[in-house]
Scaffold this active site. Structure first.
Site, PDB file in Angstrom:
ATOM      1  N   CYS A  16       6.429  -6.805  32.810  1.00  0.00           N
ATOM      2  CA  CYS A  16       5.499  -6.562  33.927  1.00  0.00           C
ATOM      3  C   CYS A  16       5.167  -7.874  34.620  1.00  0.00           C
ATOM      4  O   CYS A  16       5.610  -8.958  34.203  1.00  0.00           O
ATOM      5  CB  CYS A  16       4.218  -5.898  33.420  1.00  0.00           C
ATOM      6  SG  CYS A  16       3.299  -6.913  32.241  1.00  0.00           S
ATOM      7  N   CYS A  83      37.540 -41.076  15.963  1.00  0.00           N
ATOM      8  CA  CYS A  83      36.717 -41.711  14.933  1.00  0.00           C
ATOM      9  C   CYS A  83      35.276 -41.232  15.044  1.00  0.00           C
ATOM     10  O   CYS A  83      34.927 -40.456  15.929  1.00  0.00           O
ATOM     11  CB  CYS A  83      36.759 -43.231  15.045  1.00  0.00           C
ATOM     12  SG  CYS A  83      36.025 -43.866  16.572  1.00  0.00           S
ATOM     13  N   CYS A  86      33.433 -41.592  18.297  1.00  0.00           N
ATOM     14  CA  CYS A  86      33.723 -40.544  19.291  1.00  0.00           C
ATOM     15  C   CYS A  86      32.781 -39.367  19.106  1.00  0.00           C
ATOM     16  O   CYS A  86      32.306 -38.769  20.080  1.00  0.00           O
ATOM     17  CB  CYS A  86      35.162 -40.072  19.154  1.00  0.00           C
ATOM     18  SG  CYS A  86      36.406 -41.351  19.395  1.00  0.00           S
ATOM     19  N   ASP A 502      17.059 -11.013  -8.901  1.00  0.00           N
ATOM     20  CA  ASP A 502      16.616  -9.627  -8.868  1.00  0.00           C
ATOM     21  C   ASP A 502      17.275  -8.904 -10.051  1.00  0.00           C
ATOM     22  O   ASP A 502      18.270  -9.383 -10.589  1.00  0.00           O
ATOM     23  CB  ASP A 502      17.026  -8.999  -7.541  1.00  0.00           C
ATOM     24  CG  ASP A 502      16.675  -7.533  -7.463  1.00  0.00           C
ATOM     25  OD1 ASP A 502      15.546  -7.179  -7.837  1.00  0.00           O
ATOM     26  OD2 ASP A 502      17.536  -6.740  -7.038  1.00  0.00           O
ATOM     27  N   ASP A 701      20.249  -8.277  -3.670  1.00  0.00           N
ATOM     28  CA  ASP A 701      21.294  -7.415  -3.110  1.00  0.00           C
ATOM     29  C   ASP A 701      21.394  -7.508  -1.599  1.00  0.00           C
ATOM     30  O   ASP A 701      22.236  -6.853  -0.992  1.00  0.00           O
ATOM     31  CB  ASP A 701      21.108  -5.961  -3.544  1.00  0.00           C
ATOM     32  CG  ASP A 701      19.801  -5.356  -3.052  1.00  0.00           C
ATOM     33  OD1 ASP A 701      19.178  -5.945  -2.137  1.00  0.00           O
ATOM     34  OD2 ASP A 701      19.406  -4.298  -3.568  1.00  0.00           O
ATOM     35  N   ASP A 705      15.891  -6.947  -0.724  1.00  0.00           N
ATOM     36  CA  ASP A 705      15.428  -8.274  -1.122  1.00  0.00           C
ATOM     37  C   ASP A 705      15.432  -9.262   0.042  1.00  0.00           C
ATOM     38  O   ASP A 705      15.324 -10.468  -0.182  1.00  0.00           O
ATOM     39  CB  ASP A 705      16.320  -8.817  -2.246  1.00  0.00           C
ATOM     40  CG  ASP A 705      16.133  -8.044  -3.542  1.00  0.00           C
ATOM     41  OD1 ASP A 705      14.984  -7.738  -3.883  1.00  0.00           O
ATOM     42  OD2 ASP A 705      17.146  -7.738  -4.198  1.00  0.00           O
TER      43      ASP A 705
END
Length: 833
Positions: A16, A83, A86, A502, A701, A705
């Protein structure tokens, strides 16, 4: 106003006119912003700002206000980087482009990962800035990996040709000059035959051909960079070899310009410098190609074609033409073309290239198959579910590429040092020349020392030390079934002190079975099982599925079910056949005001036996105590022992009953147990572990979790073999085996040790040899480092760093597959039907 930058980009979440005002106000408060015009219809912002505006501040301000800028990350192939200096110049040039939020340049892959405002003008400006800095950039669309590989192979072939040509031209120069120094009779023979002037003239011609031919790249790149005030490795080589050549030309054609006794030539030094550095570049290019071997192998897993059903016939088509929903026929020994679900047939599939597990997996109707894996001796028909970039293999490739291109925190220090390293080396070379000119034996002595400093101090090894180890380490991890979704997790995992786990689906198989059902208060098993099963049919929790499987074996379930509710961390409830049925933990009964009475002791006994106790209530009356057992995964005991051997503490954080958790922890030797916690309780538990013992890695898992995975210093998600898009985790373990955690930590530790070795060699090499090259030992021992030897040592340093990183390709899993039965909490049968 001419000193003004214009930016145009998209903004999200505007709805808005008041949003427009807030966005303009937020942008107006950012330092450097002169005006901001917001267009609600197109959801874009046009910004006018002072030069040097920090785009990251604009992005952060919008994000904090709730109106994030639309950002996009582009991978660019950067040409002509040689290198670490760079790398710093490319990052500085691209970061200065208006609209760029962050830049990460990787020397090993010769790529830049640029986060920027999502607008075509920004990308064009980035490419223009890269070209202006002398490092042309092309967009990596993801489809041009073959082009990039071909380009690198062509570059390696070009370097090989140049190296061979330079060696052919240099060898006579080296023999003519150094042969005379090493063998006096050879020197006399040269004087007696062609004469020293002719010998020098031959050396001049051959050396000039070396510098103007194979070595011209050093001058075409190095001198312009030097004149711009941004010298790089090419500048050092150009200055060193050019100075030796120019001095020798002066000695040959205008000896009167040199002091008495200084008429010597160093054509062999100039030629050997270029030849040895070209050789080092060639060996470096070959080694770089091997650092990307993991990606090449992953890409090579893709099938080329598939046999699908089309209008009643079976036709063979390219995999690019497969659409989701196509039915694919798979013959024995064929590579699976894309992800899918088996419709018919039975076979064993080798998924080792995806999960790292060597044992083939049985596939029957309803099983998931993964593109890139190899079918065994059976035939399968499967329906394609994911194609193209949505397949698991494509996701794995993207994850590995992103991890390989990551910049570890340790790299920031390296980049800051190397950005100023080359100018500092030039300054040291000038001081060396001046000091020996003032106090040394001759002008030629001063020249040799200065050239040796320039050549030996090349920062190639510094720039390659970290990214090559990251590339090889994360690539090998992927082959072991460990995907680093974030490259910096490779460094963070190295420093963890506690591994929090877990229980369900991580320590255990996540496929529990109903083992006991003790009816209470006049209820019977036959009456309860259909009611409980009907409620659990609406839940996707593994425990609910275990109860459902047992209930379905007992008979049909009621269809009349309504008002189902899932109470997170407590249980479930619904109205079944007119009865209010609740199934869950003891806390659900307590919350509903149902007294457990003696049933609490029954539940506690189940918990001590390693089973999960649940309670069922019907119409507000306690009806049964239920026990569910979840077998411990194979390999879990060995994994926990291995973690202890690494000096780590192991904790278990679970929402399960305290007695059950304690029983499993006692069996497995887990140090700390936090049980009966809701999802937000896992986050609080991780915070407590952090405060007590230091950095924490959490293994879960990846689904329920997610908060804990995000809160931990490193989140490791146990994969299912097909689901790899786990956004909350830093590391994904494809095999679903806890031994993958040990592999992940082992790869992290070895990779960080490898990086430390590389950095020690790269920095130690320069710290030790720059003083030697400058002649620090000359007053005591008469040692003065030859520029040719300096060039050889410089090339050797880069090759050593790359070779050391490549050792990570042979990391072996710390824990081998063990098929022996593991201790598990086995289920006892429910009362006979």
């Amino acid at each position: 106003m001419t000193d003004e930058t214009a930016l145009r980009f998209g903004v999200e979440n505007m709805s808005c006119a008041s949003c427009v005002g807030r966005v303009e106000k937020v942008l107006g408060a950012v330092d450097g912003v002169r005006a901001a015009e917001v267009n609600l219809a197109t959801e874009t912002v046009t910004l006018r700002a002072a030069p040097g505006l920090e785009t990251a501040k604009v992005s952060d301000a919008l994000a904090q206000a709730g109106y994030p800028a639309r950002l996009v990350t582009r991978r660019l192939q950067i040409a002509q980087m040689t290198c670490a200096s760079c790398v710093g110049r490319v990052e500085r040039a691209l970061s200065a482009v208006p609209g760029v939020v962050s830049v990460n340049v990787n020397l090993a892959t010769e790529e830049a990962q640029v986060e920027m405002f999502d607008h075509p003008d920004t990308l064009a400006a980035v490419q223009t800035a890269a070209a202006a800095a002398g490092y042309p950039a092309t967009v990596d669309s993801g489809d041009n990996k073959g082009d990039a590989t071909a380009r690198k192979e062509a570059e390696s072939a070009h370097l090989k040709r140049n190296t061979i040509l330079a060696a052919i031209l240099t060898l006579p120069v080296f023999i003519l000059e150094m042969g005379g120094h090493l063998i006096p009779s050879f020197h006399r023979w040269i004087n007696a035959t062609i004469g020293m002037e002719t010998s020098w003239l031959v050396q001049f011609v051959l050396t000039t051909l070396v510098l103007a031919g194979p070595g011209r790249h050093f001058y075409l790149k190095g001198l312009p960079a030097l004149f711009k005030g941004a010298p790089d490795m090419n500048s050092l080589v150009a200055l060193g070899s050019g100075a030796a050549w120019l001095y020798s030309v002066t000695a040959l054609f205008a000896p009167a310009l040199l002091p008495e006794g200084s008429r010597l030539v160093y054509f062999e030094a100039a030629a050997v410098i270029v030849t040895l550095i070209l050789l080092g570049r060639y060996l470096e290019a070959r080694a770089k190609g091997r650092t990307g071997a993991a990606i090449a192998k992953l890409i090579g897993l893709r099938a080329r074609s598939a046999r699908i059903e089309r209008e009643g016939d079976i036709v063979e088509i390219p995999v690019e033409e497969i659409a989701a929903g196509d039915i694919i026929h798979l013959r024995p020994g064929e590579k699976i073309a894309t992800d899918g679900v088996v419709q018919s047939g039975q076979s064993y599939v080798d998924e080792s290239m995806i999960t790292g597990e060597p044992v083939p997996v049985e596939k029957t109707e309803g099983a998931d198959v993964v593109g890139g894996t190899v079918n065994g001796t059976g035939s399968l028909t499967f329906r394609a579910t994911k194609v193209g970039g949505d397949t698991m293999l494509a996701q794995i490739i993207r994850m590995v590429e992103e991890a390989q291109g990551a910049k570890l925190p340790i790299q920031d220090l390296v980049n800051r040092i190397t950005l100023w390293f080359v100018p500092a080396v030039i300054a040291v070379a000038v001081l060396t020349f001046g000091a020996w000119l003032a106090f040394g034996p001759s002008l030629s002595h001063a020249l040799v020392a200065a050239v040796a400093v320039l050549i030996i101090a090349c920062p190639c090894a510094m720039g390659l030390a970290t990214p090559t180890s990251i590339m090889v380490g994360t690539g090998r991890a992927a082959q072991l079934g460990v995907l680093f979704r974030r490259g910096d997790a490779l460094q963070t995992l190295h420093g963890i002190k506690t591994v929090a786990l877990d229980k369900t689906g991580t320590l255990t198989k996540g496929q529990p079975e109903l083992t006991d059902l003790t009816p209470l208060n006049g209820f019977s098993q036959d009456t309860l099982l259909p009611l409980i099963g009907a409620v659990e049919a609406r839940s996707e929790h593994p425990i609910a599925q275990a109860i459902l499987r047992r209930a379905e074996r007992a008979g049909p379930l009621p269809d009349d079910i309504s008002d189902f509710q899932s109470h997170t961390g407590y249980g479930v409830s619904a109205v079944v056949a007119g009865h209010q049925v609740s199934v869950g933990a003891d806390r659900l009964m307590e919350r509903d005001g149902i007294d457990l009475g003696d049933a609490a002791e029954i539940g506690a006994a189940f918990g001590k036996a390693g089973k999960t106790p649940l309670f069922a209530a019907v119409d507000g009356k306690l009806a049964a105590v239920i026990a569910v057992a979840d077998p411990v995964k194979q390999g879990t005991p060995e994994a926990i022992k291995a973690l202890h051997d690494l000096g780590l503490k192991v904790a278990m954080i679970t929402g399960d009953n305290q007695g059950t958790a304690d029983a499993i922890a006692a069996d497995l030797g887990i140090d700390r147990v936090v049980a009966e916690v809701l999802p937000d309780g896992k986050v609080a538990a991780i915070d407590r572990l952090k405060g007590e013992a230091g950095p924490v890695a959490f293994v879960g898992d990846g689904i329920n979790d997610a908060p804990a995975l995000a809160q931990a210093d490193v989140g490791l998600a146990i994969g299912t073999g097909t689901d790899v898009a786990i956004e909350a985790a830093d590391v994904v373990l494809m095999s679903g085996d806890l031994r993958g955690v040990v592999s992940a930590i082992d790869v992290s530790q070895r990779s960080m040790r490898n990086i430390q070795q590389n950095l020690f060699w790269a920095f130690g090499y320069n710290v030790l040899l720059i003083p030697v090259a400058a002649g620090a030992f000359y007053p005591l021992t008469g040692w003065l480092l030859s520029p040719a030897l300096a060039a050889g040592a410089m090339a050797l340093s880069s090759v050593f760093v790359l070779s050391n990183a490549l050792r990570l390709r042979w990391i072996t899993p710390p824990l081998a597959e063990n098929t022996a039965p593991q201790p598990t909490h086995t289920a006892t049968p429910v009362a006979a039907e």
